[in-house]
Design an enzyme around this catalytic site. Structure first.
Site, PDB file in Angstrom:
ATOM      1  CB  CYS A 116      -5.568  16.069 -32.434  1.00 16.60           C
ATOM      2  SG  CYS A 116      -6.362  14.587 -33.033  1.00 16.60           S
ATOM      3  CG  HIS A 257      -7.038  16.757 -28.515  1.00 13.49           C
ATOM      4  ND1 HIS A 257      -8.119  16.938 -29.349  1.00 13.49           N
ATOM      5  CD2 HIS A 257      -6.484  15.561 -28.868  1.00 13.49           C
ATOM      6  CE1 HIS A 257      -8.210  15.899 -30.160  1.00 13.49           C
ATOM      7  NE2 HIS A 257      -7.233  15.061 -29.890  1.00 13.49           N
ATOM      8  CG  ASN A 287     -10.180  12.680 -31.121  1.00  8.72           C
ATOM      9  OD1 ASN A 287     -10.176  13.828 -31.542  1.00  8.72           O
ATOM     10  ND2 ASN A 287      -9.065  11.962 -30.982  1.00  8.72           N
TER      11      ASN A 287
HETATM   12  N1  ACO Z   1     -14.509  -2.585 -27.711  1.00  7.68           N
HETATM   13  C1  ACO Z   1     -14.146  -3.652 -26.978  1.00  7.68           C
HETATM   14  N2  ACO Z   1     -12.880  -4.032 -26.798  1.00  7.68           N
HETATM   15  C2  ACO Z   1     -11.925  -3.293 -27.401  1.00  7.68           C
HETATM   16  C3  ACO Z   1     -12.230  -2.183 -28.206  1.00  7.68           C
HETATM   17  C4  ACO Z   1     -13.597  -1.842 -28.346  1.00  7.68           C
HETATM   18  N3  ACO Z   1     -14.010  -0.770 -29.057  1.00  7.68           N
HETATM   19  N4  ACO Z   1     -11.081  -1.651 -28.670  1.00  7.68           N
HETATM   20  C5  ACO Z   1     -10.079  -2.402 -28.187  1.00  7.68           C
HETATM   21  N5  ACO Z   1     -10.593  -3.402 -27.425  1.00  7.68           N
HETATM   22  C6  ACO Z   1      -9.875  -4.448 -26.711  1.00  7.68           C
HETATM   23  C7  ACO Z   1      -8.503  -4.715 -27.261  1.00  7.68           C
HETATM   24  O1  ACO Z   1      -8.565  -5.612 -28.338  1.00  7.68           O
HETATM   25  C8  ACO Z   1      -7.816  -5.320 -26.059  1.00  7.68           C
HETATM   26  O2  ACO Z   1      -8.207  -6.655 -25.958  1.00  7.68           O
HETATM   27  P1  ACO Z   1      -7.143  -7.782 -25.499  1.00  7.68           P
HETATM   28  O3  ACO Z   1      -6.751  -7.378 -24.101  1.00  7.68           O
HETATM   29  O4  ACO Z   1      -7.931  -9.030 -25.578  1.00  7.68           O
HETATM   30  O5  ACO Z   1      -6.027  -7.690 -26.476  1.00  7.68           O
HETATM   31  C9  ACO Z   1      -8.429  -4.579 -24.883  1.00  7.68           C
HETATM   32  O6  ACO Z   1      -9.661  -4.010 -25.376  1.00  7.68           O
HETATM   33  C10 ACO Z   1      -7.570  -3.467 -24.317  1.00  7.68           C
HETATM   34  O7  ACO Z   1      -7.104  -2.663 -25.409  1.00  7.68           O
HETATM   35  P2  ACO Z   1      -6.208  -1.426 -25.165  1.00  7.68           P
HETATM   36  O8  ACO Z   1      -5.838  -0.841 -26.490  1.00  7.68           O
HETATM   37  O9  ACO Z   1      -5.120  -1.755 -24.195  1.00  7.68           O
HETATM   38  O10 ACO Z   1      -7.260  -0.442 -24.441  1.00  7.68           O
HETATM   39  P3  ACO Z   1      -6.978   0.941 -23.766  1.00  7.68           P
HETATM   40  O11 ACO Z   1      -7.524   0.930 -22.413  1.00  7.68           O
HETATM   41  O12 ACO Z   1      -5.559   1.412 -23.985  1.00  7.68           O
HETATM   42  O13 ACO Z   1      -7.903   1.919 -24.617  1.00  7.68           O
HETATM   43  C11 ACO Z   1      -7.806   3.538 -26.347  1.00  7.68           C
HETATM   44  C12 ACO Z   1      -7.707   2.077 -26.006  1.00  7.68           C
HETATM   45  C13 ACO Z   1      -9.195   4.016 -25.950  1.00  7.68           C
HETATM   46  C14 ACO Z   1      -7.624   3.684 -27.855  1.00  7.68           C
HETATM   47  C15 ACO Z   1      -6.738   4.349 -25.590  1.00  7.68           C
HETATM   48  O14 ACO Z   1      -5.482   3.726 -25.716  1.00  7.68           O
HETATM   49  C16 ACO Z   1      -6.618   5.763 -26.044  1.00  7.68           C
HETATM   50  O15 ACO Z   1      -7.546   6.550 -25.927  1.00  7.68           O
HETATM   51  N6  ACO Z   1      -5.435   6.141 -26.548  1.00  7.68           N
HETATM   52  C17 ACO Z   1      -5.196   7.497 -26.980  1.00  7.68           C
HETATM   53  C18 ACO Z   1      -5.772   7.718 -28.313  1.00  7.68           C
HETATM   54  C19 ACO Z   1      -5.565   9.137 -28.703  1.00  7.68           C
HETATM   55  O16 ACO Z   1      -5.367   9.991 -27.893  1.00  7.68           O
HETATM   56  N7  ACO Z   1      -5.604   9.401 -29.957  1.00  7.68           N
HETATM   57  C20 ACO Z   1      -5.379  10.778 -30.300  1.00  7.68           C
HETATM   58  C21 ACO Z   1      -5.431  10.856 -31.636  1.00  7.68           C
HETATM   59  S1  ACO Z   1      -5.351  12.507 -31.990  1.00  7.68           S
HETATM   60  C22 ACO Z   1      -5.382  12.690 -33.651  1.00  7.68           C
HETATM   61  O17 ACO Z   1      -4.458  13.271 -34.178  1.00  7.68           O
HETATM   62  C23 ACO Z   1      -6.596  12.106 -34.417  1.00  7.68           C
END
Ligand code: ACO
Length: 330
Positions: A116, A257, A287
């Site tokens: 990204c 980003h 994203n």
């Molecule tokens: N819907 C419902 N529940 C979900 C979903 C969903 N879509 N996705 C995950 N969950 C659940 C998980 O299974 C977990 O359940 P559990 O507690 O029973 O195990 C719970 O929600 C919490 O999951 P977390 O992963 O802790 O959720 P978090 O609040 O961290 O959010 C997220 C996840 C949105 C992915 C976040 O961590 C994030 O945005 N991280 C950064 C990602 C990023 O910046 N990526 C950049 C990539 S850049 C590139 O190069 C493409």
């Protein structure tokens, strides 16, 4: 000493697919809810490129708009840089396909793969070619068709990504009051597996087994990326402004980003800066990886919020791991 040229962005463009995928659409595919997606990511909908179209199609649309706004003809371009991790093919590069489509036959062309952070890397490369006096007109595209590499059975990733393209024309200027001031490019390959596509490359060529095991889709450790992102953005921001004896509050706009609205809000609150300095498109586009920053830039110009003389920082982070930023006087 030879006087260095400065680089300014003279035209921007964007291309967004027409097909909208809402959170309600995703509720029908995986075990998720609109409430979870909005509260955890800020995303309400994203765009998906229609079947039969590819990365080069979106790139071309964004590029043509940027060239037209810059009043630069494709035949004048010295170089085309396409930042993407979702090219049309492993080879040739999408930038070469774009070069042919634009009939920019004078231009060299290469893709830049930096997750990204790709657009920030590509813009810094463009600046260096202009700075050195070698080139005067460069097209930089940030484009991603991530929905084609998303596992639509994995709720932890499929809600996050969308397709889009943004493009800018970078030109040499003698105006010492405007242009790119400095940049910061970083990486840490120890985090390579925090966000990656296991199969389909030379390390694990595509086979029946890799396809059956869904190994040609993106896998992400969201929590670790989140923690890394917050620190990477703040470190980069301070690095950019301190080198110019400035403070974050001196910035007129900070184009971050768009990976998660919570990341943007966390940083904004920590820096105690007003909301209007942080453009947002993740709510509408998800994203779009390398495309988030050039699309946001284009939208801010069209809305009249990004104006000549503004001090702007663009900061990104992503797979690699990579992160970095560009500081410029618009
Ligand atoms: N819907 C419902 N529940 C979900 C979903 C969903 N879509 N996705 C995950 N969950 C659940 C998980 O299974 C977990 O359940 P559990 O507690 O029973 O195990 C719970 O929600 C919490 O999951 P977390 O992963 O802790 O959720 P978090 O609040 O961290 O959010 C997220 C996840 C949105 C992915 C976040 O961590 C994030 O945005 N991280 C950064 C990602 C990023 O910046 N990526 C950049 C990539 S850049 C590139 O190069 C493409």
């Amino acid at each position: 000493m030879q006087k260095l040229n400065r680089s300014i962005i003279t035209g921007t463009g964007a291309a967004i697919p027409d097909r909208v995928i809402t959170n309600e659409d995703l509720e029908k595919l995986v075990d998720t809810s609109n409430e979870w997606i909005v509260s955890r990511t800020g995303i309400r909908e994203r765009r998906m490129l229609e079947e039969g179209f590819s990365n080069a199609d979106l790139s071309e649309k964004a590029a043509r708009e940027a060239l037209s706004r810059a009043e630069v003809s494709a035949s004048e371009l010295d170089l085309i840089l396409v930042a993407t991790v979702t090219p049309d093919h492993h080879t040739p590069s999408t930038s070469c396909i774009l070069q042919a489509r634009l009939e920019a036959f004078k231009a060299g062309a290469m893709d830049i793969s930096a997750g990204c952070t790709g657009f920030v890397y590509a813009l810094s490369v463009a600046q260096q070619f202009i700075n050195s006096g070698i080139y005067t007109k460069i097209l930089v595209v940030g484009v991603e068709i991530l929905t084609r590499f998303t596992d639509w059975e994995d709720r932890s990733t499929c809600v996050l990504f969308g397709d889009g393209a943004g493009a800018v024309v970078v030109e040499a200027t003698e105006d010492e009051n405007r242009g790119i001031i400095n940049f910061s490019l970083k990486s840490d390959g120890r985090g390579a597996k925090l966000l990656y596509v296991p199969a389909g490359g030379s390390a694990m060529p595509a086979s029946e087994e890799t396809v059956n095991n869904r190994m040609h889709y993106l896998i992400m450790n969201g929590n670790e990326i989140f923690k890394f992102a917050v620190k990477a953005v703040e470190d980069t921001l301070y690095d950019l402004v301190r080198r110019e004896n400035k403070k974050p509050e001196d910035l007129d706009m900070i184009i971050l980003h768009q990976a998660n609205l919570r990341i943007i809000n966390h940083i904004r609150k920590h820096l105690k800066l007003p909301q209007e300095k942080f453009p947002v498109n993740i709510d509408r586009l998800g994203n779009t990886s390398s495309a988030t920053i050039p699309i946001a830039m284009h939208e801010e110009i069209l809305a009249g919020r990004l104006k000549e003389g503004d001090l702007v920082a663009m900061i990104a982070f992503g797979a690699g791991l990579t992160w970095g930023g560009v500081l410029m006087r618009w």
